[in-house]
Design a protein around this motif. Structure first.
Motif, mmCIF file in Angstrom:
data_model
loop_
_atom_site.group_PDB
_atom_site.id
_atom_site.type_symbol
_atom_site.label_atom_id
_atom_site.label_comp_id
_atom_site.label_asym_id
_atom_site.label_seq_id
_atom_site.Cartn_x
_atom_site.Cartn_y
_atom_site.Cartn_z
ATOM 1 N N ASP A 143 0.818 -1.214 0.000
ATOM 2 C CA ASP A 143 0.000 0.000 0.000
ATOM 3 C C ASP A 143 0.856 1.269 0.000
ATOM 4 O O ASP A 143 0.347 2.369 0.219
ATOM 5 N N GLY A 144 2.168 1.119 -0.238
ATOM 6 C CA GLY A 144 3.019 2.293 -0.361
ATOM 7 C C GLY A 144 2.617 3.129 -1.566
ATOM 8 O O GLY A 144 2.166 2.598 -2.588
ATOM 9 N N ASN A 145 2.811 4.447 -1.484
ATOM 10 C CA ASN A 145 2.367 5.322 -2.575
ATOM 11 C C ASN A 145 3.504 6.107 -3.217
ATOM 12 O O ASN A 145 3.277 7.003 -4.013
ATOM 13 N N ILE A 146 4.747 5.768 -2.876
ATOM 14 C CA ILE A 146 5.906 6.375 -3.525
ATOM 15 C C ILE A 146 7.021 5.319 -3.569
ATOM 16 O O ILE A 146 7.196 4.552 -2.614
ATOM 17 N N HIS B 93 5.694 4.998 2.214
ATOM 18 C CA HIS B 93 4.526 5.868 2.378
ATOM 19 C C HIS B 93 4.987 7.324 2.447
ATOM 20 O O HIS B 93 5.752 7.703 3.340
ATOM 21 N N GLN B 94 4.513 8.080 1.512
ATOM 22 C CA GLN B 94 4.921 9.471 1.400
ATOM 23 C C GLN B 94 4.697 10.239 2.701
ATOM 24 O O GLN B 94 5.537 11.034 3.116
ATOM 25 N N SER B 95 3.577 9.992 3.369
ATOM 26 C CA SER B 95 3.236 10.754 4.573
ATOM 27 C C SER B 95 4.272 10.569 5.675
ATOM 28 O O SER B 95 4.567 11.506 6.425
ATOM 29 N N ILE B 96 4.828 9.369 5.800
ATOM 30 C CA ILE B 96 5.799 9.117 6.858
ATOM 31 C C ILE B 96 7.098 9.871 6.599
ATOM 32 O O ILE B 96 7.676 10.492 7.495
ATOM 33 N N LEU B 97 7.558 9.861 5.357
ATOM 34 C CA LEU B 97 8.806 10.550 5.036
ATOM 35 C C LEU B 97 8.650 12.064 5.101
ATOM 36 O O LEU B 97 9.520 12.768 5.617
ATOM 37 N N VAL B 98 7.516 12.555 4.580
ATOM 38 C CA VAL B 98 7.270 14.002 4.576
ATOM 39 C C VAL B 98 7.157 14.534 6.002
ATOM 40 O O VAL B 98 7.582 15.666 6.287
ATOM 41 N N LYS B 99 6.624 13.729 6.889
ATOM 42 C CA LYS B 99 6.478 14.145 8.290
ATOM 43 C C LYS B 99 7.825 14.522 8.892
ATOM 44 O O LYS B 99 7.914 15.403 9.748
ATOM 45 N N HIS B 100 8.886 13.891 8.442
ATOM 46 C CA HIS B 100 10.198 14.094 9.043
ATOM 47 C C HIS B 100 11.098 15.028 8.242
ATOM 48 O O HIS B 100 12.143 15.434 8.753
ATOM 49 N N SER B 101 10.739 15.348 6.995
ATOM 50 C CA SER B 101 11.679 16.094 6.162
ATOM 51 C C SER B 101 10.971 16.957 5.130
ATOM 52 O O SER B 101 10.192 16.457 4.312
ATOM 53 N N GLN B 102 11.295 18.256 5.135
ATOM 54 C CA GLN B 102 10.776 19.170 4.122
ATOM 55 C C GLN B 102 11.390 18.862 2.753
ATOM 56 O O GLN B 102 10.750 19.050 1.712
ATOM 57 N N ILE B 103 12.630 18.364 2.757
ATOM 58 C CA ILE B 103 13.283 17.998 1.499
ATOM 59 C C ILE B 103 12.510 16.890 0.798
ATOM 60 O O ILE B 103 12.265 16.933 -0.411
ATOM 61 N N PHE B 104 12.110 15.872 1.567
ATOM 62 C CA PHE B 104 11.291 14.807 0.991
ATOM 63 C C PHE B 104 9.984 15.376 0.446
ATOM 64 O O PHE B 104 9.507 14.971 -0.619
ATOM 65 N N VAL C 156 3.038 14.301 -14.766
ATOM 66 C CA VAL C 156 2.070 13.310 -15.245
ATOM 67 C C VAL C 156 2.757 12.123 -15.901
ATOM 68 O O VAL C 156 2.423 10.963 -15.656
ATOM 69 N N ASN C 157 3.746 12.406 -16.754
ATOM 70 C CA ASN C 157 4.412 11.342 -17.504
ATOM 71 C C ASN C 157 5.776 10.993 -16.913
ATOM 72 O O ASN C 157 6.661 10.512 -17.620
ATOM 73 N N GLY C 158 5.949 11.236 -15.635
ATOM 74 C CA GLY C 158 7.222 10.964 -14.995
ATOM 75 C C GLY C 158 7.442 9.482 -14.764
ATOM 76 O O GLY C 158 6.555 8.648 -15.004
ATOM 77 N N PRO C 159 8.636 9.112 -14.300
ATOM 78 C CA PRO C 159 8.963 7.701 -14.057
ATOM 79 C C PRO C 159 8.006 7.074 -13.041
ATOM 80 O O PRO C 159 7.590 7.729 -12.073
ATOM 81 N N GLN C 160 7.658 5.830 -13.275
ATOM 82 C CA GLN C 160 6.769 5.115 -12.371
ATOM 83 C C GLN C 160 7.293 3.704 -12.138
ATOM 84 O O GLN C 160 8.065 3.153 -12.922
ATOM 85 N N HIS C 161 6.838 3.146 -11.019
ATOM 86 C CA HIS C 161 7.116 1.747 -10.704
ATOM 87 C C HIS C 161 5.837 1.145 -10.147
ATOM 88 O O HIS C 161 5.285 1.639 -9.157
ATOM 89 N N ALA C 162 5.327 0.127 -10.772
ATOM 90 C CA ALA C 162 4.105 -0.561 -10.334
ATOM 91 C C ALA C 162 2.941 0.410 -10.163
ATOM 92 O O ALA C 162 2.138 0.284 -9.234
ATOM 93 N N GLY C 163 2.872 1.401 -11.045
ATOM 94 C CA GLY C 163 1.748 2.323 -11.034
ATOM 95 C C GLY C 163 1.845 3.482 -10.074
ATOM 96 O O GLY C 163 0.888 4.244 -9.922
ATOM 97 N N ILE C 164 2.987 3.666 -9.399
ATOM 98 C CA ILE C 164 3.160 4.794 -8.481
ATOM 99 C C ILE C 164 4.417 5.565 -8.874
ATOM 100 O O ILE C 164 5.296 5.022 -9.554
ATOM 101 N N PRO C 165 4.512 6.853 -8.473
ATOM 102 C CA PRO C 165 5.691 7.642 -8.853
ATOM 103 C C PRO C 165 6.996 7.013 -8.363
ATOM 104 O O PRO C 165 7.057 6.471 -7.256
#
Length: 320
Positions: free
Chosen positions: A14-17, A37-48, A59-68
């Motif tokens: 269920d990861g989204n990144i 999970h994007q939310s966990i990494l973003v919680k700790h870092s503005q860079i993330f 929109v057309n950026g690199p993807q893996h298994a349907g996620i960015p």
């Protein structure tokens, strides 16, 4: 051409990144994919946060298994250590327990001092700090569940430190001041396990087995003491919440009913999971009550919660 493999521990369905990093130890050259999970990494870092905003906006950026997919400049081994710590920062107590035991043996006092300082920073010592941590933990769990409602949580998200290892480390380092709140959170977790997370339930059983048998009795007696204190509280400290003097006005039926329902709700929250009672707010429960009763009831509930928190050391047998 480098091969691509999934990290065995940090690839969540269920990861989204997805993060890709090159391993410096694998041969042949290998790129390791971390599905997180994007939310966990973003919680700790503005860079993330900035990095993921760019990745998800394309929109057309690199993807893996349907996620960015984000290609990281870091070595996979170092990135893995960082991600493991971000996912389980509360594991610090378990990692420090054995070093602290050896530090006591060899008189390396600074290690035990650092561990004690970390424990004191990690556990709340006021009701306000407790509510802040609890609210952040609830937000994370709900955010994770909303991201993939068809999947079990599968990973225990916590803002509070892991209680059992914290209790063991606190005793080792003589930081007994955190024991009451650590036991309170442990009681909450054992009373209200996540029904969708079988792994977490099994993990809790294993954790409890690490404690002495007497601590199991401590948890049982604490629930009894809480129930007794709760039953006696209105007669001693809050007559406005008793059935004989239930409102601040002339006693309209709407006010009496609302106050009685609030008191019943507090009782249910204490039985279901005592920590939920500490974070309970009146909200919609106040819509049918007059302004005078509303003000008085809000003050009574706030005072009740504060006194409950103040009594936590006594509930668990750390004070007479």
């Amino acid at each position: 051409m480098a091969q691509v493999i999934h990290d065995p521990d940090l690839y969540f369905q269920d990861g989204n990144i997805a993060l890709s990093a090159r391993s410096q130890v694998q041969n042949p050259p290998t790129h390791i994919i971390f599905r997180v999970h994007q939310s966990i990494l973003v919680k700790h870092s503005q860079i993330f946060d900035d990095m993921f905003n760019v990745a998800t906006a394309t929109v057309n950026g690199p993807q893996h298994a349907g996620i960015p997919l984000v290609t990281m400049p870091d070595e996979a081994e170092g990135l893995r250590e960082l991600l493991m710590f971000l996912y389980d920062p509360d594991d610090f107590a378990l990692r420090l327990l054995v070093p602290c035991e050896l530090a006591r043996k060899y008189f390396i006092d600074w290690i035990r001092t650092k561990a004690a300082e970390r424990l004191l920073r990690s556990w709340p010592d006021t009701l306000g700090d407790w509510r802040r941590l609890d609210g952040e933990e609830t937000r994370l769990v709900l955010q994770r569940a909303a991201a993939r409602a068809d999947q079990p949580l599968g990973f225990q998200l916590r803002e509070f430190p892991e209680p059992v290892s914290s209790i063991l480390l606190a005793r080792e380092c003589n930081v007994t001041i955190i024991l009451p709140v650590a036991f309170l959170y442990l009681l909450h977790r054992s009373v209200e396990p996540d029904p969708n997370d079988l792994y977490a339930a099994a993990e809790q059983r294993i954790e409890l087995e690490l404690l002495p048998v007497i601590d199991g009795l401590r948890l049982f007696q604490a629930r009894q003491r809480m129930g007794t204190w709760f039953a006696r509280y209105p007669k001693k400290s809050s007559p406005s919440l008793s059935t004989s003097k239930i409102s601040a006005c002339d006693g309209t039926q709407a006010c009496k009913t609302t106050v009685a329902e609030v008191w019943l709700r507090l009782s249910e929250l204490l039985a279901d999971g005592c920590c939920n009672m500490l974070t309970y707010s009146l909200g919609e429960d106040m819509k049918d009550i007059c302004p005078g009763c509303k003000t008085k009831l809000a003050k009574e509930v706030s005072l009740f919660q504060s006194r409950f928190f103040d009594n936590v050391p006594r509930f668990f047998g750390f004070q007479e």
